[in-house]
Scaffold this active site. Structure first.
Site, PDB file in Angstrom:
ATOM      1  N   LYS A 115       0.719  -1.126  -0.156  1.00 42.27           N
ATOM      2  CA  LYS A 115      -0.382   0.114   0.173  1.00 42.27           C
ATOM      3  C   LYS A 115       0.791   1.514  -0.061  1.00 42.27           C
ATOM      4  O   LYS A 115       0.298   2.233  -0.406  1.00 42.27           O
ATOM      5  CB  LYS A 115      -1.038  -0.181   0.796  1.00 42.27           C
ATOM      6  CG  LYS A 115      -2.368  -0.702   0.563  1.00 42.27           C
ATOM      7  CD  LYS A 115      -3.248  -1.169   2.021  1.00 42.27           C
ATOM      8  CE  LYS A 115      -4.526  -1.693   2.108  1.00 42.27           C
ATOM      9  NZ  LYS A 115      -4.895  -2.162   2.653  1.00 42.27           N
ATOM     10  N   GLU A 199      -2.564   6.105   8.320  1.00 41.99           N
ATOM     11  CA  GLU A 199      -2.625   7.547   7.231  1.00 41.99           C
ATOM     12  C   GLU A 199      -3.373   8.032   7.664  1.00 41.99           C
ATOM     13  O   GLU A 199      -3.853   8.246   9.458  1.00 41.99           O
ATOM     14  CB  GLU A 199      -3.909   6.673   6.405  1.00 41.99           C
ATOM     15  CG  GLU A 199      -3.348   6.286   4.818  1.00 41.99           C
ATOM     16  CD  GLU A 199      -4.219   5.285   4.528  1.00 41.99           C
ATOM     17  OE1 GLU A 199      -5.442   5.233   4.736  1.00 41.99           O
ATOM     18  OE2 GLU A 199      -4.247   4.903   2.839  1.00 41.99           O
ATOM     19  N   ARG A 290      -7.706  -7.360  -8.963  1.00 39.07           N
ATOM     20  CA  ARG A 290      -8.268  -8.504  -9.311  1.00 39.07           C
ATOM     21  C   ARG A 290      -9.031  -8.393  -9.242  1.00 39.07           C
ATOM     22  O   ARG A 290     -10.175  -7.178  -9.272  1.00 39.07           O
ATOM     23  CB  ARG A 290      -8.270  -9.579  -8.125  1.00 39.07           C
ATOM     24  CG  ARG A 290      -8.450  -9.168  -7.054  1.00 39.07           C
ATOM     25  CD  ARG A 290      -8.687  -9.848  -5.837  1.00 39.07           C
ATOM     26  NE  ARG A 290      -8.450  -8.871  -4.530  1.00 39.07           N
ATOM     27  CZ  ARG A 290     -10.160  -8.153  -3.851  1.00 39.07           C
ATOM     28  NH1 ARG A 290     -11.187  -8.859  -4.654  1.00 39.07           N
ATOM     29  NH2 ARG A 290      -9.585  -7.520  -2.127  1.00 39.07           N
TER      30      ARG A 290
HETATM   31  P1  ADP Z   1      -8.456  -3.340   2.964  1.00 39.91           P
HETATM   32  O1  ADP Z   1      -7.441  -3.533   1.781  1.00 39.91           O
HETATM   33  O2  ADP Z   1      -8.613  -4.327   4.110  1.00 39.91           O
HETATM   34  O3  ADP Z   1      -9.846  -3.354   2.056  1.00 39.91           O
HETATM   35  P2  ADP Z   1      -8.088  -0.346   2.792  1.00 39.91           P
HETATM   36  O4  ADP Z   1      -6.985   0.180   2.585  1.00 39.91           O
HETATM   37  O5  ADP Z   1      -9.698  -0.731   1.364  1.00 39.91           O
HETATM   38  O6  ADP Z   1      -8.179  -1.844   3.162  1.00 39.91           O
HETATM   39  O7  ADP Z   1      -9.778  -0.082   3.528  1.00 39.91           O
HETATM   40  C1  ADP Z   1     -11.096  -0.732   4.419  1.00 39.91           C
HETATM   41  C2  ADP Z   1     -11.595   0.285   4.969  1.00 39.91           C
HETATM   42  O8  ADP Z   1     -11.025   0.845   6.072  1.00 39.91           O
HETATM   43  C3  ADP Z   1     -12.034   1.498   3.996  1.00 39.91           C
HETATM   44  O9  ADP Z   1     -12.662   0.452   3.121  1.00 39.91           O
HETATM   45  C4  ADP Z   1     -12.830   2.066   4.867  1.00 39.91           C
HETATM   46  O10 ADP Z   1     -13.681   2.259   5.871  1.00 39.91           O
HETATM   47  C5  ADP Z   1     -11.511   2.232   6.083  1.00 39.91           C
HETATM   48  N1  ADP Z   1     -10.647   3.002   6.574  1.00 39.91           N
HETATM   49  C6  ADP Z   1      -9.231   2.610   5.244  1.00 39.91           C
HETATM   50  N2  ADP Z   1      -8.748   3.617   5.704  1.00 39.91           N
HETATM   51  C7  ADP Z   1      -9.465   4.343   6.374  1.00 39.91           C
HETATM   52  C8  ADP Z   1      -9.483   6.070   6.711  1.00 39.91           C
HETATM   53  N3  ADP Z   1      -7.126   6.427   5.952  1.00 39.91           N
HETATM   54  N4  ADP Z   1      -9.322   6.899   7.069  1.00 39.91           N
HETATM   55  C9  ADP Z   1     -11.325   6.080   7.398  1.00 39.91           C
HETATM   56  N5  ADP Z   1     -11.112   5.181   7.459  1.00 39.91           N
HETATM   57  C10 ADP Z   1     -10.594   3.824   6.753  1.00 39.91           C
END
Ligand code: ADP
Ligand code: ADP
Ligand code: MG
Length: 471
Positions: A115, A199, A290
């Protein structure tokens, strides 16, 4: 065209890929471990091979799977989602052995699977990212220092994470010190990597993601967006396409941004670019390299068969559509029917399906691998069925969702179906005014009676609509 595809997966997605193969005249090869001997994908594929006693090991044994593909005369492997789908090594071993991997190149998977590397590529391409660290954290003191720069609340995230795991919100230094070792241990266990980054926590965002398709001839298109804000513990439960809240201008902006992101990394095949959306700003979060669980709703609003496109792209063919040919019509919702007990902290509920009736009628689609008499094994993901509904407008789609959930019977295990009916009736949901906090902030929706009869549900839904329309 490809002749024969080994499907390195199980469950509904294996069945979904078998269906695409059948329509394209491509032979399908299923694999199964012992608990899956009687699984639907085994019955439906043209050929099926055992890959061992252990429930999981065979599905993850990439060398064995590539050998099997070669031995059985396959020219491609489709990894589905989960399992080896984001394993760059599989893509690389496939290309060494002359087997097409139905997905992007190994180097692209590597880059987007990390990431922090993905964030760096996006910054370089001018795509806005969530404010945060450009590299992994070096330890707790570093984490505290970075958090002070970014400002609380912050999100600690596993660099190789996925499936909503390895993500923790921290509102203070105390919480950060408490969560830091926990995220590291979760990341090590789940992803085999102790790397974490940070983040800024975007408070109450919507999760908006864009489906992209790219071929090996430089063509990249998007198929509009999905709203996946209805989540529990960062895992999606209900997905919607398109987002009922975006304007056409915002829709085009985010679509173009996703295409730019895909082009920046020389992406090929189907992928999803995920964004957080808050205060009218979009922030790149990650790219999934994917097919996604919720590809179905995009298929319903655009008419594009995404799995078929994946296979065509891997065969070296150009995309079947140009961007200007892609239109969207109506609204689609997907309910992830999990074999879980929502009233008992969503505890998995495995066992024999004593009775299954598929819902039907106009605008209803079910993607599943369950059948009456099938026993859901405890070793895999608890999602047992995807119920997808489509209608010309948002209100009708909600109504159709309620009706289809009511039509359906999955008995023998607890499921999340009744819970989704409660969500559908909620005025905030009906007005599309929800964000990723919706599920956590409405615990009262779990206090329902499972014995409600269909008429009761219909009356409740009608009342909610009347209230919404101001009648
Ligand atoms: P994964 O790879 O597990 O899908 P993501 O990075 O896509 O992880 O994040 C999954 C979920 O976590 C997002 O859809 C959101 O709801 C929450 N999330 C992730 N990063 C943040 C952030 N910086 N601020 C608020 N919510 C977040
Ligand atoms: P109960 O759980 O009390 O049996 P149900 O409403 O689940 O009540 O089902 C009543 C009967 O109606 C079932 O025994 C079955 O034969 C039939 N039935 C229920 N749901 C469906 C359906 N979706 N499609 C077809 N038949 C159904
Ligand atoms: Mg994600």
């Amino acid at each position: 065209m490809l002749k024969k595809i080994l499907i390195a997966n199980r469950g509904e997605i294996a069945v979904r890929i078998i269906r695409a193969c059948a329509e394209l005249g491509v032979r399908s090869v299923a694999i199964y471990t012992e608990p899956d001997r009687y699984a639907l994908h085994v019955k439906r594929a043209d050929e099926a091979y055992s890959i061992g006693e252990d429930p999981l090991a065979g599905y993850l044994d990439l060398r064995r799977l590539v050998n099997l593909a070669v031995e059985t005369g396959c020219d491609a492997i489709h990894p589905g989602y989960g399992f080896l789908s984001e394993n760059a090594e599989l893509a690389k071993v496939c290309s060494e052995r002359g087997i097409k991997f139905i997905g992007p190149a190994g180097e692209v998977i590597d880059k987007m699977g990390d990431k922090t590397a993905a964030r760096a590529s996006m910054v370089a391409a001018g795509v806005p990212v969530t404010p945060g660290t450009d590299s992994n954290l070096k330890g707790i003191d570093h984490a505290v220092e970075v958090a002070e720069q970014i400002g609380y609340p912050v999100m600690l995230k596993a660099t190789s994470g996925g499936g909503g795991r390895g993500i923790r919100r921290c509102d203070s230094e105390k919480e950060l010190r408490h969560q830091y070792p926990r995220v590291i241990s979760e990341a090590t266990k789940a992803f085999g990597s102790a790397e974490v980054f940070m983040e800024k926590c975007i408070v109450d965002p919507k999760h908006i993601e864009v489906q992209v398709l790219a071929d090996d001839h430089g063509n990249v298109i998007h198929l509009f967006e999905r709203d996946c804000s209805i989540q529990r513990r960062n895992q999606k439960l209900v997905e919607i396409a398109p987002s009922p809240q975006l304007s056409t201008e915002q829709r085009n902006y985010i679509g173009d941004l996703a295409v730019r992101a895909a082009k920046a990394v020389n992406y090929a095949n189907a992928g999803t670019v995920e964004f957080l959306f808050a205060n009218n700003e979009f922030y790149f979060m990650e790219m999934n390299t994917r097919v996604q669980v919720e590809h179905t709703i995009t298929e319903e609003i655009t008419g594009v068969d995404i799995v078929r496109e994946q296979i065509r792209i891997a065969a070296g063919l150009p995309l079947s559509y140009r961007q200007e040919e892609i239109k969207h019509l109506g609204y689609a919702l997907q309910f992830r029917i999990n074999a879980e007990d929502p009233k008992n902290d969503f505890l998995p509920s495995f066992g024999r399906i004593t009775r299954y009736y598929a819902p039907g009628g106009p605008g209803v689609r079910t993607d599943t691998a369950i059948y009456t008499g099938y026993t859901i094994p405890p070793y895999f993901d608890s999602m047992c069925l995807k119920l997808v509904v489509w209608a010309l407008n948002w209100e009708d789609a909600l109504q159709r969702g309620a009706r289809a959930l009511d039509d359906m019977r999955v008995q023998g295990v607890k499921t999340t179906a009744h819970y989704y009916q409660q969500i559908l009736e909620h005025p905030q949901f009906r007005q599309a005014e929800f964000n990723t906090s919706f599920v956590a902030s409405h615990p009262e929706l779990l206090n329902y009676s499972e014995k409600r009869r269909p008429r009761e549900v219909a009356v409740a839904v009608a009342a909610a609509i009347a209230a919404y329309a101001g009648i």
